[in-house]
Design a protein around this motif. Structure first.
Motif, mmCIF file in Angstrom:
data_model
loop_
_atom_site.group_PDB
_atom_site.id
_atom_site.type_symbol
_atom_site.label_atom_id
_atom_site.label_comp_id
_atom_site.label_asym_id
_atom_site.label_seq_id
_atom_site.Cartn_x
_atom_site.Cartn_y
_atom_site.Cartn_z
ATOM 1 N N ILE A 42 0.792 -0.984 0.157
ATOM 2 C CA ILE A 42 -0.283 -0.315 -0.176
ATOM 3 C C ILE A 42 1.109 1.304 -0.197
ATOM 4 O O ILE A 42 0.597 2.348 -0.386
ATOM 5 C CB ILE A 42 -0.033 0.324 1.365
ATOM 6 N N HIS A 43 1.792 0.917 0.806
ATOM 7 C CA HIS A 43 2.750 2.212 0.940
ATOM 8 C C HIS A 43 4.099 1.400 0.051
ATOM 9 O O HIS A 43 4.540 0.805 0.839
ATOM 10 C CB HIS A 43 3.273 2.891 2.394
ATOM 11 N N PRO A 44 5.181 2.045 -0.388
ATOM 12 C CA PRO A 44 5.921 0.888 -0.749
ATOM 13 C C PRO A 44 7.510 1.666 -0.147
ATOM 14 O O PRO A 44 7.298 2.854 0.991
ATOM 15 C CB PRO A 44 6.073 1.669 -2.871
ATOM 16 N N PRO A 45 7.889 1.031 -0.202
ATOM 17 C CA PRO A 45 9.975 1.724 0.835
ATOM 18 C C PRO A 45 9.657 3.027 -0.016
ATOM 19 O O PRO A 45 10.009 3.079 -0.866
ATOM 20 C CB PRO A 45 10.775 0.562 0.625
ATOM 21 N N MET A 46 10.244 3.955 0.846
ATOM 22 C CA MET A 46 10.748 5.647 0.874
ATOM 23 C C MET A 46 12.775 4.825 0.299
ATOM 24 O O MET A 46 13.513 4.062 0.698
ATOM 25 C CB MET A 46 11.053 5.640 2.175
ATOM 26 N N THR A 47 12.721 5.707 -0.896
ATOM 27 C CA THR A 47 14.253 5.595 -0.984
ATOM 28 C C THR A 47 15.353 6.208 0.003
ATOM 29 O O THR A 47 14.281 6.846 0.720
ATOM 30 C CB THR A 47 14.688 6.495 -2.252
ATOM 31 N N LEU A 48 16.333 6.229 -0.010
ATOM 32 C CA LEU A 48 17.719 7.586 0.851
ATOM 33 C C LEU A 48 17.210 8.350 0.930
ATOM 34 O O LEU A 48 17.290 9.247 0.823
ATOM 35 C CB LEU A 48 18.937 6.630 0.214
ATOM 36 N N ALA A 49 16.778 9.200 -1.283
ATOM 37 C CA ALA A 49 16.668 10.133 -0.775
ATOM 38 C C ALA A 49 15.417 11.135 -0.659
ATOM 39 O O ALA A 49 15.616 12.162 -0.120
ATOM 40 C CB ALA A 49 16.971 10.414 -2.778
ATOM 41 N N GLN A 50 14.781 10.376 -0.555
ATOM 42 C CA GLN A 50 13.286 10.318 0.057
ATOM 43 C C GLN A 50 13.548 10.762 1.487
ATOM 44 O O GLN A 50 13.078 11.653 1.846
ATOM 45 C CB GLN A 50 12.034 10.080 -0.229
ATOM 46 N N VAL A 51 13.985 10.219 2.135
ATOM 47 C CA VAL A 51 14.428 10.149 2.837
ATOM 48 C C VAL A 51 15.010 11.075 3.882
ATOM 49 O O VAL A 51 14.866 12.263 4.986
ATOM 50 C CB VAL A 51 14.441 9.160 4.192
ATOM 51 N N GLU A 52 16.666 10.938 2.901
ATOM 52 C CA GLU A 52 17.242 12.459 3.143
ATOM 53 C C GLU A 52 16.375 13.453 2.709
ATOM 54 O O GLU A 52 16.758 14.564 4.467
ATOM 55 C CB GLU A 52 18.532 12.321 2.346
ATOM 56 N N ASP A 53 16.073 14.174 2.063
ATOM 57 C CA ASP A 53 15.022 14.643 1.937
ATOM 58 C C ASP A 53 14.077 15.339 2.887
ATOM 59 O O ASP A 53 13.375 16.695 3.541
ATOM 60 C CB ASP A 53 14.350 14.958 0.089
ATOM 61 N N ALA A 54 13.255 14.943 3.236
ATOM 62 C CA ALA A 54 12.427 14.691 4.788
ATOM 63 C C ALA A 54 13.088 15.301 5.806
ATOM 64 O O ALA A 54 12.419 16.226 6.276
ATOM 65 C CB ALA A 54 11.582 13.362 4.600
ATOM 66 N N ILE A 55 14.114 14.689 5.620
ATOM 67 C CA ILE A 55 14.441 14.948 7.509
ATOM 68 C C ILE A 55 15.042 16.616 7.395
ATOM 69 O O ILE A 55 15.123 17.741 8.034
ATOM 70 C CB ILE A 55 16.164 13.543 7.281
ATOM 71 N N ARG A 56 16.206 16.796 5.788
ATOM 72 C CA ARG A 56 16.367 18.646 5.932
ATOM 73 C C ARG A 56 15.923 19.394 6.485
ATOM 74 O O ARG A 56 15.799 20.177 6.489
ATOM 75 C CB ARG A 56 17.510 18.276 3.936
ATOM 76 N N GLN A 57 14.029 18.608 5.280
ATOM 77 C CA GLN A 57 12.909 19.871 5.053
ATOM 78 C C GLN A 57 12.736 19.799 6.383
ATOM 79 O O GLN A 57 12.783 20.936 7.392
ATOM 80 C CB GLN A 57 11.897 18.921 4.780
ATOM 81 N N ALA A 58 12.294 18.799 7.583
ATOM 82 C CA ALA A 58 12.204 18.419 8.788
ATOM 83 C C ALA A 58 13.667 19.605 9.806
ATOM 84 O O ALA A 58 13.335 20.780 10.958
ATOM 85 C CB ALA A 58 12.147 17.376 9.787
ATOM 86 N N GLU A 59 14.927 19.391 9.351
ATOM 87 C CA GLU A 59 15.998 19.982 10.066
ATOM 88 C C GLU A 59 15.101 21.565 10.545
ATOM 89 O O GLU A 59 15.437 22.507 10.840
ATOM 90 C CB GLU A 59 16.781 19.749 9.889
ATOM 91 N N ALA A 60 15.355 22.152 9.056
ATOM 92 C CA ALA A 60 15.138 23.124 8.698
ATOM 93 C C ALA A 60 13.730 24.241 9.057
ATOM 94 O O ALA A 60 14.003 25.483 9.541
ATOM 95 C CB ALA A 60 14.760 23.340 7.083
#
Length: 287
Positions: A42-60
């Motif tokens: 239903i939800h596929p695994p996240m890629t490393l790039a997707q995780v990095e992007d989300a974490i960087r958004q959150a950090e900001a």
């Protein structure tokens, strides 16, 4: 005529949840509220790039902590790279069934925990005091594998929190909690931490007969403290399919808030019966 669902204000981003393995899991628990399993995408695994992007958004945005869930996070081939990304920016919690934590994995986790500036915590799921009580809910052989994973973590110097869904009602009683704490001490945990999780009428758990019609929140249920108490006032969930108010509602399409974290920085409607469960149980996915 029913009252409209209330909106909960969004205060700030305190915790970012990431469903790193989507709904892929090595087991298919009978009570799973997002119906995870070995072939559930239903939800596929996240890629490393997707995780990095989300974490960087959150950090900001000033995010203070991160949490990885699934599915089973330890199925992801890039999990340790994801762990490094998160630990460089804040405390990290990983939710797991513990079955894939062998001695080498536990040692690797412990070394990262000791080297990191921020804390690394693990939460392992059990739903019984024995295989006879746990495995009819979580699957044959799960109790033995999960408790072995806990022992491996303890041997490496990490004492996990243990999460128990109260599908067996006696676990919520004082005697039941004491029995669970005694089990954890028997597994080597010197200072046991126990998180009790109420069942939600979602996913496979929705097959269990609950109140009909299920109760829902109205504006009268909420007060000025509600955004601080309910997780969706200060947290958001990101999956490969977009952003959501919390980990519980990721399979509720109408709860989807947008394509990424930036789309979810706004109030959310407390429209699902699960929102009522969180409110009356004072429940949060956080530790």
């Amino acid at each position: 005529m029913s009252s409209p669902a209330p909106d909960l204000p969004f205060l700030h981003l305190d915790v970012l949840w990431l469903q790193v393995t989507g709904t892929i899991c090595n087991i298919a628990c009978r009570h799973c509220f997002i119906s995870c399993g070995p072939k559930v995408d239903i939800h596929p695994p996240m890629t490393l790039a997707q995780v990095e992007d989300a974490i960087r958004q959150a950090e900001a945005l000033g995010c203070r902590a991160y949490a990885f869930t699934g599915g089973e996070p330890f199925l992801h081939p890039d999990l340790f790279a994801m762990i490094d990304l998160a630990l460089a920016r804040g405390p990290l919690l990983i939710l797991t069934n513990g079955m894939r934590i062998d001695p080498a994995t536990a040692t690797d986790l412990a070394e990262r925990a000791r080297a990191a500036e921020h804390s690394l915590d693990l939460r392992v799921s059990l739903d019984g005091l024995s295989a006879e009580e746990n495995d009819p809910v979580r699957g044959k052989g799960v109790f033995a594998a999960a408790t072995a994973g806990i022992r491996n973590l303890v041997a490496a110097g990490l004492e996990p929190t243990v999460a128990v869904t109260t599908v067996h009602a006696h676990h919520g009683s004082p005697d039941g909690r004491q029995q669970l704490l005694d089990l954890l001490r028997g597994l080597g945990i010197s200072r046991p931490r126990l998180k009790l999780i109420p069942p939600f009428a979602l996913g496979r758990q929705a097959r269990v007969a609950l109140l009909s019609p299920p109760p829902r929140l109205t504006a009268e249920h909420l007060d000025e403290d509600s955004p601080w108490v309910l997780q969706c006032g200060t947290g958001r969930m990101v999956t490969a399919r977009g952003a959501w108010p919390c980990p519980i509602l990721v399979n509720v399409d109408e709860a989807r808030m947008g394509d990424d974290l930036r789309d979810a920085l706004r109030p959310c409607a407390l429209a699902h019966p699960a929102c009522h469960t969180c409110h009356v149980e004072a429940f949060t996915c956080r530790s």
